[in-house]
Design a protein around this motif. Sequence first.
Motif, PDB file in Angstrom:
ATOM      1  N   ARG A 106       0.800  -1.229   0.000  1.00  0.00           N
ATOM      2  CA  ARG A 106       0.000   0.000   0.000  1.00  0.00           C
ATOM      3  C   ARG A 106       0.830   1.275   0.000  1.00  0.00           C
ATOM      4  N   TRP A 165      -9.401  -5.288   0.781  1.00  0.00           N
ATOM      5  CA  TRP A 165      -9.081  -5.629   2.176  1.00  0.00           C
ATOM      6  C   TRP A 165      -9.445  -7.059   2.500  1.00  0.00           C
ATOM      7  N   ARG A 200      -7.738 -10.537  -3.880  1.00  0.00           N
ATOM      8  CA  ARG A 200      -7.643 -10.164  -2.475  1.00  0.00           C
ATOM      9  C   ARG A 200      -6.225  -9.711  -2.108  1.00  0.00           C
ATOM     10  N   LYS A 204     -16.204  -8.538   8.776  1.00  0.00           N
ATOM     11  CA  LYS A 204     -15.021  -8.123   9.518  1.00  0.00           C
ATOM     12  C   LYS A 204     -15.101  -8.675  10.920  1.00  0.00           C
ATOM     13  N   LEU A 221      -6.743  -8.397   5.406  1.00  0.00           N
ATOM     14  CA  LEU A 221      -6.551  -7.207   6.233  1.00  0.00           C
ATOM     15  C   LEU A 221      -7.890  -6.583   6.634  1.00  0.00           C
ATOM     16  N   MET A 222      -8.984  -7.169   6.135  1.00  0.00           N
ATOM     17  CA  MET A 222     -10.316  -6.786   6.586  1.00  0.00           C
ATOM     18  C   MET A 222     -10.414  -6.880   8.103  1.00  0.00           C
ATOM     19  N   ARG A 265      -8.470   1.055   6.379  1.00  0.00           N
ATOM     20  CA  ARG A 265      -9.323   1.110   5.192  1.00  0.00           C
ATOM     21  C   ARG A 265      -8.686   2.027   4.167  1.00  0.00           C
ATOM     22  N   ASP A 266      -9.420   2.277   3.039  1.00  0.00           N
ATOM     23  CA  ASP A 266      -8.787   2.937   1.908  1.00  0.00           C
ATOM     24  C   ASP A 266      -8.177   4.309   2.226  1.00  0.00           C
ATOM     25  N   MET A 286      -4.670   3.845   5.335  1.00  0.00           N
ATOM     26  CA  MET A 286      -4.337   2.494   4.871  1.00  0.00           C
ATOM     27  C   MET A 286      -3.125   1.921   5.589  1.00  0.00           C
ATOM     28  N   GLY A 306      -0.677  -7.096   2.430  1.00  0.00           N
ATOM     29  CA  GLY A 306      -1.927  -7.721   2.014  1.00  0.00           C
ATOM     30  C   GLY A 306      -1.688  -9.161   1.585  1.00  0.00           C
TER      31      GLY A 306
END
Lengths: 306, 442
Positions: A150, A165, A189, A295, B53-54, B59-60, B63, B123
């Motif tokens: 990321r 995610w 994913r 989640k 990673l949920m 989150r976006d 991150m 990820g």
Amino acid sequence: MQFKEKGLTRRQFIKKSAGAMGLLSLVSSPLLPILGRAKASETDSGEDHQQEKKHAWSMVIDLKRCDGCTGLDIPPQCTQACISGHFAPKGHKWIEIYDVELPGGGKYFLPMPCYQCENAPCVNVCPVGATYHDKDGVVLIDHHRCIGCRMCMAACPYQRRFFNWGKPEVPPEASLAEYSPLYPVPAVRGTVIKCMFCAHYLQDGRLPYCVTACPRKALYIGDLNQDIAGNGTEIVKLSKFLGENDAFRNKEDLGTQPRVFYLPGHGQDAGRKADDDRPLLPNTWAWGGEGYNKKVGVWPWEKEVK
Amino acid sequence: MRARVETFTERLERTVLSPMAKSSNSYKALVLFLLAVMFWGLYAFIVQLNYGLMATGMRDTVMWGLYLVNFVFFIGISHAGTLISAILRVSNATWRTPVTRMAELITVVAISIGALMPIIDLGRPERVWHIIVWGRFQSPLLWDIVSIASYLSGSILYLYLPLIPDFALMRDRFGRGTSNVKRKIYTWLAVGWKGTPEQHHRLEKAIGIMALTIIPIAVSVHTVVSYVFAMTLRPGWDSTAFGIYFVIGAIFSGLASILIVMAIFRKIYHLEEYLTERHFKNLSHLFLVALLFYAYLTIGEFLVPGYKMAIEEKHLLELIMLGQDAGWFWFFVVGGMVVPAILLIFRIGRTIPRILVAAVLVNIAMWIKRFIIVVPSLKVPLMPFEFGTYTPTWVEWSITAAAFAAFVLIFAVFAKIMPLISIWEVAEENEQREHATEGKGK
């Protein structure tokens, strides 16, 4: 006597040298990439980098025409077409419309795809060369190579990158698609994903989903090399079109050189007034359901939140 | 006179080596507890692998989260060791001798754990080998990997070299009483050390070379860690001072860690004779200098953008100083800068507890400072939309707890297999001191 004192026979010397070499190679193994291929993906995707650059895909968005589909009482059609065309995971808006406030009150709508920057910060920082410029200037992602660090998302000054995610829940027909960086379906994913100008369509001379779907014909896809752009109904000479309409690029001062140009406006050509405060309608996903929202609970002993 | 020197060395060996021969019940209880925390963290990691990673709060928009905070924190305290011990060695500060071993051990343990954090954060952790196969040297992440790998290998070497005479000592001491395996390992580790002048000369030379080599590597490590952030166009990160800011922050929290470790082992290993108040005082002077330097850089980092108030920087400063994250920030300012500075400048109360309180406060505050560096910058919207949010889940907290448990556990285990004070160096130094007083007496 002398040799004894030094405590080193030839056998030991050879042994130790071999050990030292082994240690040295182990220690320096992270340095190998310097010697190897620094710019990975281009050579890998089978395209010859030396080949003449045929296209320089770019987009022009006429803000005079964009009313965020508020005048039609429907959700933004560019986003909607993109979602259904790419089976985008729930919540991903690869082209997203933001409302921007005007200094004199009111607002205008700003559709934002990936800008496919020429000096792309995301491409610079990728540690494995998973994101790269293809020969037509589109920034693509190889989802079989992406490690999910990321770093590119941190680097993108426009926040146009999305992360899978969890395991993206997509409709069954998505798995029929043949994956390629040009058409990353189904989404993978743990990797980063974004708009890629529908490069698989451009290859075949077809228009991207968003351009076709726009009811106001506000989106033009073009080629800087051939100096031409079209929105499906009209064709313009790109340089003249940009010059005569005071085109600008978002955050020009950053030096990222986006390939997306805007013609200033607030949807007046679609009959919208700047102070019209009708909001954008939310886009919908026919899939994903509750799956993508899966989640962990607030506490380990709680069942997953749905 | 001669007999007194003998006693000193003997007593030194006895005090330093005795904890290695036997383990108390509370030690065993501690190890079990730490193992339990680590297994819990492992379970959390399995949950994360299962969900993706949920399972985290990232989150976006925001991150990166706790894993990166821990990464910066652990790499930071790794500076305790090698850099400080190397600088003191190079500058010939003789009082350093009983301190260096612990400092170097902190480095090796902290850097190993710190380096794991970005991998947990991936990820696709199973693709980490892609970095070796397809690595691009243009990416700051690759600079990190090269730099951290060099630092880790260099630090292990730098920890090992001064250990050789001590391993030889243990080979000789533990020779008869203990198991064959243990003796064999120590014999192997001692690489035929006999203590000849020739060997001494070579060892000193090797240590000297390593001490000089490790300093630039250590500086580079934290510089490139900061570049992961500074190479982006984000408010708060887009700063040319970030390299030195991180280096000083690392030295600062590193000194705090070493003071804590020293105080703990002084107490439970009865090392009062070797780790004296003087050592704490001398280190606390360095600590204060680091604090003031860090405070200076912090003021600069906030004053310069705060004066100009570019819109994104303005959002960030409001978020940090008045908004959601203000509690964290002001805790850092008060608990990590003001109170420790008062404790270190005004010498009220007993020395060691006073310095220890300052060190503990600083370490907590510096973890929080890393949070303030990583998270709020990501919350600031770069486009006209809402601020991002970030609440770490239990998975992230569990893995964080496990990382700290692993740090303590590895340290505790190492404390059983190697002397925490460099016996030969302390003995040598004492001998020199004795010679000096003898010379004066004549």
